[in-house]
Design an enzyme around this catalytic site. Structure first.
Site, short mmCIF file in Angstrom:
data_model
loop_
_atom_site.label_atom_id
_atom_site.label_comp_id
_atom_site.label_asym_id
_atom_site.label_seq_id
_atom_site.Cartn_x
_atom_site.Cartn_y
_atom_site.Cartn_z
N ARG A 167 18.16 41.38 22.24
CA ARG A 167 17.03 42.31 22.30
C ARG A 167 16.65 42.55 23.77
NH1 ARG A 167 13.93 39.62 24.66
NH2 ARG A 167 12.49 41.38 24.84
N GLY A 168 15.70 43.50 23.95
CA GLY A 168 15.36 43.91 25.31
C GLY A 168 16.23 45.11 25.63
N ALA A 169 15.59 46.21 26.03
CA ALA A 169 16.31 47.48 26.14
C ALA A 169 17.60 47.41 26.98
CB ALA A 169 15.37 48.56 26.66
N ARG A 186 19.02 50.62 16.87
CA ARG A 186 17.60 50.60 17.26
C ARG A 186 17.29 51.92 17.95
NH1 ARG A 186 14.83 45.49 19.59
NH2 ARG A 186 13.11 46.32 18.36
N GLN A 241 7.98 37.36 20.94
CA GLN A 241 8.84 37.33 22.12
C GLN A 241 8.13 36.68 23.33
OE1 GLN A 241 8.48 39.92 20.08
NE2 GLN A 241 10.26 41.25 20.01
N ASP A 287 10.55 50.65 27.17
CA ASP A 287 11.72 50.99 26.35
C ASP A 287 12.11 52.45 26.49
OD1 ASP A 287 10.42 48.53 24.86
OD2 ASP A 287 12.55 48.61 24.41
N ASN A 304 6.61 50.90 24.86
CA ASN A 304 6.96 49.49 25.07
C ASN A 304 6.51 48.71 23.84
OD1 ASN A 304 8.09 47.41 26.79
ND2 ASN A 304 6.01 46.66 27.04
N LYS A 305 6.78 47.44 23.83
CA LYS A 305 6.48 46.60 22.66
C LYS A 305 5.07 46.82 22.13
CE LYS A 305 8.59 44.45 20.80
NZ LYS A 305 9.21 44.92 19.52
#
Ligand code: MRU
Length: 331
Positions: A47-49, A90, A189, A230, A240-241
């Site tokens: 995970r993480g762009a 995603r 996260q 993101d 973003n998250k």
């Protein structure tokens, strides 16, 4: 201490740290099939762009390497299908689209060397992180007390990270900083990954639940909020998250600067504003449970948007590797 990146490519093999197992277990797995790669991204094992972009690039390249016996027209058709499948894993982060576009450009040029393109994407991201860290650190004064959200560190990139990379750089420059890590429900996260990374790096870290941010901003001297991205639209609106927007609103209320640190691979200049960003909606189970334990009535209705969009007017500056951008933004 050097923090391992989430994705590595060694001796022709693709490895990932299963981020769903952290902080309890550090498990580095080899990814040997396309299906495993798709599942790893969907389940947030990777995970993480930026990390997703690197991982998907290698996964596509390896899949097509396994099919190298195919004649070129057929090989190209299948390569396009593989890219489409990875793109569907995603939807919100644009880094994956940028990377898959680069692979498609190789295909269009009749070039089969997808592995070298994947390696270039990985190496470039590493360098982008170094540049971001240096720029981001200039916004962090010595002794700063910073709030961050989600995980934007080595696990989420091919290098030292973006916002967290700025914390690493600030600390390496001798600045004594304190980072408040929001836990980042539903998948934690911040609690599981950011506090693990920062703790290993020897950076003073205070874990808070997301709902504590307002109280902490009101009662403690917080100098800045710094997060990743993101997808950044042309006008600076930033996805973003989930939870990032709330922090930005609070920061505005308390007069605290709110910064975004992201590589240009997170910018989507084709989108006029953040209203056009597709927000991934994830499974209800992630909200109804914590670490697999039920925390709500089984049938309760749930919303689970994985990201939110912070409007540009709440963002004091956006750091990319090229420059520190100030409003009005135009990417
Ligand atoms: O759902 P995730 O964990 O992939 O979301 C990650 C984030 O929102 C990060 O802030 C973003 O990808 C930047 S990582 C350098």
């Amino acid at each position: 201490m050097r923090i391992p990146t989430g994705v590595t490519f060694e001796d022709g093999k693709l490895y990932y740290v299963d981020q769903t197992k952290l902080p309890g277990t550090f498990e580095k797995k080899e990814c040997t099939t396309l299906e495993e790669a798709e599942e790893a991204i969907r389940q947030l094992r990777v995970r993480g762009a930026p990390a997703i972009a690197t991982f998907a690039s290698f996964a596509a390249a390896l899949e097509m390497d396994r099919k190298r016996h195919l004649a070129h027209p057929q090989w190209k058709v299948e390569a396009e299908q593989v890219i489409d499948r990875l793109l569907a894993t995603r939807p919100t982060a644009v880094n994956l689209s940028h990377a898959m576009k680069r692979l498609r450009e190789r295909l269009a040029a009749g070039d089969r060397s997808l592995l070298s393109e994947a390696a270039a994407i990985q190496e470039e991201d590493k360098q982008l992180c170094d540049a971001l860290g240096k720029s981001g650190s200039t916004l962090i004064p010595a002794g700063a007390r910073v709030i961050t959200h989600c995980n934007t560190g080595a696990l989420a990139t091919a290098g030292i990270g973006t916002a967290i990379g700025s914390f690493y750089t600030a600390a390496a420059e001798g600045k004594d900083i304190t980072v408040y890590a929001c836990e980042t429900r539903p998948l934690l996260q911040g609690a599981r990954l950011t506090s693990w990374e920062l703790d290993r790096a020897g950076i003073r870290t205070i874990l808070i639940t997301d709902s504590m941010a307002a109280f902490i901003m009101k009662t403690e001297k917080i100098d800045l909020v710094m997060v990743g991205a993101d997808r950044i639209a042309h006008n600076g609106d930033t996805a973003n998250k989930i939870g990032t927007l709330g922090l930005a609103v609070l920061a505005q209320h308390f007069g605290i600067p709110f910064y975004v640190v992201a590589p240009s691979t997170s910018v989507d200049p084709n989108l006029a504003s953040g209203d056009l960003i597709h927000i991934e909606e994830r499974s209800a189970a992630e909200v109804r449970t914590i670490a697999g334990i039920s925390t709500s009535p089984e049938h309760i209705a749930v919303r689970n948007p994985a990201f939110d969009v912070t409007p540009a007017e709440l963002i004091r500056a956006i750091v990319t590797e090229k420059q520190i951008h100030f409003p009005p933004y135009s990417f």
